[in-house]
Design a protein around this motif. Structure first.
Motif, PDB file in Angstrom:
ATOM      1  N   TRP A 143      -9.588   1.480   1.467  1.00 45.94           N
ATOM      2  CA  TRP A 143     -10.231   2.609   0.781  1.00 45.94           C
ATOM      3  C   TRP A 143      -9.886   3.908   1.503  1.00 45.94           C
ATOM      4  CZ3 TRP A 143     -11.848   1.850  -3.882  1.00 45.94           C
ATOM      5  CH2 TRP A 143     -12.449   0.639  -4.262  1.00 45.94           C
ATOM      6  N   GLU A 144      -9.447   4.910   0.750  1.00 43.52           N
ATOM      7  CA  GLU A 144      -9.386   6.278   1.263  1.00 43.52           C
ATOM      8  C   GLU A 144     -10.719   6.978   1.004  1.00 43.52           C
ATOM      9  OE1 GLU A 144      -4.958   8.065   1.347  1.00 43.52           O
ATOM     10  OE2 GLU A 144      -5.826   7.957  -0.651  1.00 43.52           O
ATOM     11  N   ASP A 145     -11.286   6.691  -0.163  1.00 40.58           N
ATOM     12  CA  ASP A 145     -12.597   7.219  -0.551  1.00 40.58           C
ATOM     13  C   ASP A 145     -13.188   6.227  -1.547  1.00 40.58           C
ATOM     14  OD1 ASP A 145     -14.787   8.524  -1.645  1.00 40.58           O
ATOM     15  OD2 ASP A 145     -13.831  10.491  -1.635  1.00 40.58           O
ATOM     16  N   ALA A 148     -15.063   7.440  -4.693  1.00 41.52           N
ATOM     17  CA  ALA A 148     -14.204   8.037  -5.718  1.00 41.52           C
ATOM     18  C   ALA A 148     -13.160   7.057  -6.253  1.00 41.52           C
ATOM     19  CB  ALA A 148     -13.496   9.264  -5.153  1.00 41.52           C
ATOM     20  N   ARG A 150     -10.573   5.893  -4.621  1.00 41.33           N
ATOM     21  CA  ARG A 150      -9.239   6.226  -4.119  1.00 41.33           C
ATOM     22  C   ARG A 150      -8.781   5.188  -3.091  1.00 41.33           C
ATOM     23  NH1 ARG A 150      -9.542  11.480  -1.406  1.00 41.33           N
ATOM     24  NH2 ARG A 150      -7.297  11.136  -1.110  1.00 41.33           N
ATOM     25  N   ARG A 152      -5.475   3.517  -0.671  1.00 43.05           N
ATOM     26  CA  ARG A 152      -4.146   3.604  -0.047  1.00 43.05           C
ATOM     27  C   ARG A 152      -3.563   2.201  -0.030  1.00 43.05           C
ATOM     28  NH1 ARG A 152       0.578   4.439   0.757  1.00 43.05           N
ATOM     29  NH2 ARG A 152       1.489   5.026   2.756  1.00 43.05           N
ATOM     30  N   LEU A 199      -9.386   2.639 -10.367  1.00 43.85           N
ATOM     31  CA  LEU A 199      -8.788   2.998  -9.083  1.00 43.85           C
ATOM     32  C   LEU A 199      -7.752   4.096  -9.254  1.00 43.85           C
ATOM     33  CD1 LEU A 199      -8.147  -0.588  -7.647  1.00 43.85           C
ATOM     34  CD2 LEU A 199     -10.135   0.887  -7.215  1.00 43.85           C
ATOM     35  N   ASN A 200      -7.629   4.902  -8.206  1.00 45.62           N
ATOM     36  CA  ASN A 200      -6.575   5.911  -8.089  1.00 45.62           C
ATOM     37  C   ASN A 200      -5.821   5.548  -6.819  1.00 45.62           C
ATOM     38  OD1 ASN A 200      -4.968   8.150  -7.635  1.00 45.62           O
ATOM     39  ND2 ASN A 200      -6.550   9.633  -8.146  1.00 45.62           N
ATOM     40  N   ILE A 201      -4.648   4.922  -6.987  1.00 47.04           N
ATOM     41  CA  ILE A 201      -3.919   4.321  -5.875  1.00 47.04           C
ATOM     42  C   ILE A 201      -2.744   5.190  -5.454  1.00 47.04           C
ATOM     43  CG2 ILE A 201      -2.611   2.295  -5.127  1.00 47.04           C
ATOM     44  CD1 ILE A 201      -4.159   0.692  -7.279  1.00 47.04           C
ATOM     45  N   THR A 202      -2.669   5.471  -4.177  1.00 43.29           N
ATOM     46  CA  THR A 202      -1.469   6.067  -3.602  1.00 43.29           C
ATOM     47  C   THR A 202      -0.707   4.955  -2.894  1.00 43.29           C
ATOM     48  OG1 THR A 202      -2.534   8.209  -3.261  1.00 43.29           O
ATOM     49  CG2 THR A 202      -0.539   7.760  -1.986  1.00 43.29           C
ATOM     50  N   GLN A 208       1.830   7.343  -7.364  1.00 45.62           N
ATOM     51  CA  GLN A 208       0.440   7.313  -7.826  1.00 45.62           C
ATOM     52  C   GLN A 208       0.307   6.368  -9.001  1.00 45.62           C
ATOM     53  OE1 GLN A 208      -1.214  11.010  -9.357  1.00 45.62           O
ATOM     54  NE2 GLN A 208      -3.309  10.361  -8.897  1.00 45.62           N
ATOM     55  N   LEU A 210      -2.777   4.782 -11.573  1.00 46.08           N
ATOM     56  CA  LEU A 210      -4.158   4.816 -12.027  1.00 46.08           C
ATOM     57  C   LEU A 210      -4.468   3.527 -12.788  1.00 46.08           C
ATOM     58  CD1 LEU A 210      -4.359   8.472 -13.407  1.00 46.08           C
ATOM     59  CD2 LEU A 210      -4.851   7.654 -11.095  1.00 46.08           C
TER      60      LEU A 210
END
Length: 229
Positions: A143-145, A148, A150, A152, A199-202, A208, A210
Motif C-alpha cells: 500500500w502507498e495509501d 485511497a 493506491r 505500488r 485500486l490505483n496501481i503504480t 498506471q 486502474l
C-alpha cells in the motif's frame, strides 16, 4: 512481414512508460496458429494480438512462446485501437468501454493463470526488491495509501526459458526471459479480486493501472493507451 500496429498500454499520466503490444489488424492473412506463433516470436513483444473479426472484436493472443486464452494488457490495447464495445477471446467475451483518457475492459479472475501475490509492508520495500530467482510468477505489492486504494507494485514473471525483449518495456529484459514486466493487467485483476476494492496501481518504472470490482465476479481494468506506430 505482415503489417501491424504497436501501442503502449497502461501509460503514466504524461503518456510515458506502459508496455508495448503488437496488433495485427488483418489476422486473416495469417490464419495458421503455428505461423502466428512464429510471427509473435519474431516480433518479440510480450504479447501480439491477431484480430480475426474487427467488427465483432474476435482476437487471438500470443506471447513469443505460447498462445493465451486471455491477457489484460492485450485486451485493453486492442479494445482502444479497434474502439469496440467488446472483445471475443478464447477465455470468454470481454466488455470494453472508452472513458476520457482511459480505456477499460471487464474480465474474470479465473481466466488468469496462477500468480503469487506477495505483499510487503511498505512501497519502499517493493522499490528495493532485487529480481528473484527464476521460478514462480511473483506480483510484489504494498500500500502507498490504503485509504485511497493506491498501490505500488512490481511484476517478476520468473519463467525459465520465456523469451523477453527490451521493446516490451520490461526492466532487465534479456534473452533468457523478461526479468521484470513493466505493466501487467492480469496480475492487477487478481489483486483486485482478492482485495475486493478499486485500486490505483503504480507498477514498474511508472505505469498506471486502474481497477474496480464489478458484480457477479467481474473486474474492470483500465489504463491509458498510446499509438507508437
Amino acid at each position: 512481414m505482415s503489417d501491424y500496429d504497436v501501442v503502449r498500454v497502461f501509460c503514466g499520466p504524461r503518456g510515458g512508460y506502459g508496455n508495448e503490444l503488437g496488433v495485427v489488424r488483418e489476422g486473416s492473412v495469417m490464419p495458421d496458429p503455428h505461423e502466428r506463433q512464429l510471427f509473435a516470436e519474431k516480433l518479440g513483444f510480450s504479447e501480439t494480438v491477431f484480430v480475426d473479426d474487427p467488427e465483432r472484436g474476435v482476437i487471438d493472443i500470443y506471447t513469443p512462446t505460447l498462445r493465451l486464452p486471455f491477457a489484460g494488457r492485450p485486451c485493453v490495447g486492442t479494445a482502444w485501437l479497434l474502439d469496440v464495445p467488446e472483445l471475443v477471446t478464447a477465455a470468454g467475451t470481454v466488455g470494453a468501454r472508452q472513458d476520457g483518457e482511459f480505456c477499460w475492459i471487464e474480465a474474470r479472475a479465473e481466466w488468469v493463470p496462477p500468480r503469487t501475490l506477495r505483499r510487503y509492508a511498505t512501497a519502499a520495500e517493493v522499490d528495493a526488491l532485487a529480481v528473484p530467482p527464476k521460478g514462480e510468477w511473483i506480483y510484489a505489492w504494498a500500500w502507498e495509501d490504503e485509504s485511497a486504494g493506491r498501490v505500488r507494485a512490481r511484476a517478476f514473471p520468473g519463467r525459465v526459458g520465456e523469451r523477453g525483449d527490451s521493446r516490451s518495456g520490461g526492466a532487465g529484459a534479456c534473452a533468457g526471459g523478461i526479468d521484470e514486466d513493466e505493466a501487467t493487467g492480469a496480475a492487477a485483476l487478481l489483486l483486485t479480486d482478492r482485495l475486493g476494492r478499486a485500486l490505483n496501481i503504480t507498477q514498474g518504472a511508472g505505469s498506471q493501472i486502474l481497477t474496480a470490482p464489478q458484480p457477479y465476479g467481474w473486474t474492470e481494468i483500465g489504463g491509458r493507451v498510446v499509438l507508437e506506430r
